[in-house]
Design a protein around this motif. Structure first.
Motif, PDB file in Angstrom:
ATOM      1  N   TYR A 181      13.438  16.013  42.595  1.00 43.73           N
ATOM      2  CA  TYR A 181      13.475  16.595  44.119  1.00 43.73           C
ATOM      3  C   TYR A 181      14.653  17.831  43.789  1.00 43.73           C
ATOM      4  N   GLN A 207       9.594  18.504  43.945  1.00 45.05           N
ATOM      5  CA  GLN A 207       9.565  18.710  45.596  1.00 45.05           C
ATOM      6  C   GLN A 207      10.996  19.266  45.864  1.00 45.05           C
ATOM      7  N   TRP A 209      12.843  20.695  49.049  1.00 48.40           N
ATOM      8  CA  TRP A 209      13.014  20.353  50.682  1.00 48.40           C
ATOM      9  C   TRP A 209      14.136  21.280  51.047  1.00 48.40           C
ATOM     10  N   ALA A 220      10.910  23.815  60.134  1.00 51.91           N
ATOM     11  CA  ALA A 220       9.899  22.926  60.301  1.00 51.91           C
ATOM     12  C   ALA A 220       8.966  22.937  61.562  1.00 51.91           C
ATOM     13  N   CYS A 248       8.162  25.269  49.907  1.00 51.84           N
ATOM     14  CA  CYS A 248       8.908  24.197  50.433  1.00 51.84           C
ATOM     15  C   CYS A 248       8.015  23.144  50.597  1.00 51.84           C
ATOM     16  N   ASP A 249       8.133  21.900  50.079  1.00 51.24           N
ATOM     17  CA  ASP A 249       7.239  20.628  50.408  1.00 51.24           C
ATOM     18  C   ASP A 249       7.769  19.939  51.449  1.00 51.24           C
ATOM     19  N   GLY A 250       8.896  20.101  52.136  1.00 51.99           N
ATOM     20  CA  GLY A 250       9.187  19.218  53.176  1.00 51.99           C
ATOM     21  C   GLY A 250      10.764  19.741  53.708  1.00 51.99           C
ATOM     22  N   TYR A 251      10.898  19.013  54.886  1.00 52.77           N
ATOM     23  CA  TYR A 251      12.027  19.395  55.604  1.00 52.77           C
ATOM     24  C   TYR A 251      12.762  18.089  56.083  1.00 52.77           C
ATOM     25  N   ILE A 252      14.088  18.232  56.112  1.00 52.36           N
ATOM     26  CA  ILE A 252      15.155  16.984  56.294  1.00 52.36           C
ATOM     27  C   ILE A 252      16.342  17.668  57.043  1.00 52.36           C
ATOM     28  N   LEU A 288      17.736  10.970  51.037  1.00 49.83           N
ATOM     29  CA  LEU A 288      16.475  10.953  50.205  1.00 49.83           C
ATOM     30  C   LEU A 288      16.651   9.895  49.159  1.00 49.83           C
ATOM     31  N   CYS A 292      13.684   7.404  48.197  1.00 54.65           N
ATOM     32  CA  CYS A 292      12.865   7.794  46.892  1.00 54.65           C
ATOM     33  C   CYS A 292      12.544   6.557  46.019  1.00 54.65           C
TER      34      CYS A 292
END
Length: 316
Positions: A181, A207, A209, A220, A248-252, A288, A292
């Motif tokens: 990540y 990944q 993020w 997002a 971008c694979d994801g948002y946090i 994360l 994970c």
């Protein structure tokens, strides 16, 4: 180690440090790129040098030129350093909401600082998109007034290229290509887009993020409930021009409190004195790392040092 002909040769090749103490009880392993160890104290040194050298190659800068930039402080400080070496006059346009240490450093390095009052209801330490619009408006006025070269980091492709060509390559080498990540707070998006693009070219399974304030998760696609937050120099509740959602694979999201607590833990447990945004990145990495797969390797950025925030509540 050989000597440097100027401080500009000392930019980059920053350490990548495992946060083995604050992450010791979590399944994932967190590694932080210590960008505050660049000569002027932030990751923005890289883009400052790249954007100025690109402008020189393109004939946009000549001896005696004036360089102008809108900045939250760190890019301006990097540009002040580069301009001091290259002999350009530098004008930094910034919001009064940014920490006073930043303007003091800029002035110490010979820059002219043009302070722009915050929008109505603005709070020191919390610069919003509205504040930034006022800074940009003043920058446009000054560009015409002075005939200056406007670096324009929010739209300058050299911003992404600097991190694609240097930061990402260093991370890949330092991690021996073993990365699961990568995550980072998004401001101009130069750091995130440049690094994520390069890492995914090397391994599409990495990944990447984006980290956003809990009250302004605009990337997002969620509503902005409050554009005011402590992550200075990032997340202005608007989608930046350099943003590339394809990498971008994801948002946090992180709250102000989470960012502050993580920054304080970095100082007291890891001996790393860093700013709010570094705290935001580490807070996101900690979350994360908690869910994970065991042994997953997470890389994030320590954007700048905590000395620029001693007038704020960060370490009080």
């Amino acid at each position: 180690m050989k000597t440097c002909s100027s401080v500009l040769e000392a930019i980059g090749n920053t350490p990548l440090i495992e946060l083995a103490r604050i992450g010791k009880d979590l399944p994932g392993k967190i590694f932080a790129k210590a960008e505050f160890m660049n000569p002027s104290g932030s990751m923005k040194d890289r883009i400052a040098l790249k954007m100025i050298e690109d402008a020189e190659k393109e004939g946009k800068l000549k001896p005696g030129s004036i360089v102008l930039e809108e900045t939250s402080g760190n890019t301006g400080i990097g540009l002040a350093m580069v301009c001091a070496i290259k002999g350009y006059r530098f004008v930094a346009v910034m919001s009064e909401g940014n920490s006073p240490e930043r303007r003091q450093v800029l002035q110490a390095m010979g820059a002219r600082v043009e302070l722009v009052p915050q929008a109505e209801g603005g709070k020191p330490g919390q610069v919003t998109g509205e504040d930034l619009a006022l800074v940009e408006e003043r920058a446009r006025e000054l560009q015409k007034e002075l005939g200056a070269f406007w670096v324009n980091q929010f739209h300058n492709p050299g911003n992404c290229a600097a991190h694609y060509e240097t930061t990402a390559q260093e991370i890949w080498r330092q991690m021996d290509g073993k990365i699961d990540y990568f995550l980072d707070v998004v401001g101009t998006s130069g750091t995130f887009t440049g690094i994520a693009t390069a890492l995914k070219e090397k391994d599409p399974n990495i990944q990447c993020w984006a980290v956003e304030p809990a009250t302004a998760p605009v990337l997002a696609g969620k509503p902005v409930t409050n554009p005011k937050h402590v992550l200075q120099g990032s997340s202005y509740a608007k989608i930046p021009d350099l943003w590339q959602p394809r990498v971008c694979d994801g948002y946090i999201t992180v709250t102000d409190g989470e960012a502050i607590r993580a920054a304080r833990r970095l100082a007291t447990e890891e001996g790393l004195l860093c700013g709010y945004t570094s705290g935001g990145n580490v807070a996101a990495a900690l979350r994360l790392a908690g869910w994970c797969d065991p042994g997953a390797r997470i890389v994030t950025i320590l954007c700048d040092g905590g000395m620029r925030y001693l007038s704020t509540d960060l370490f009080k």
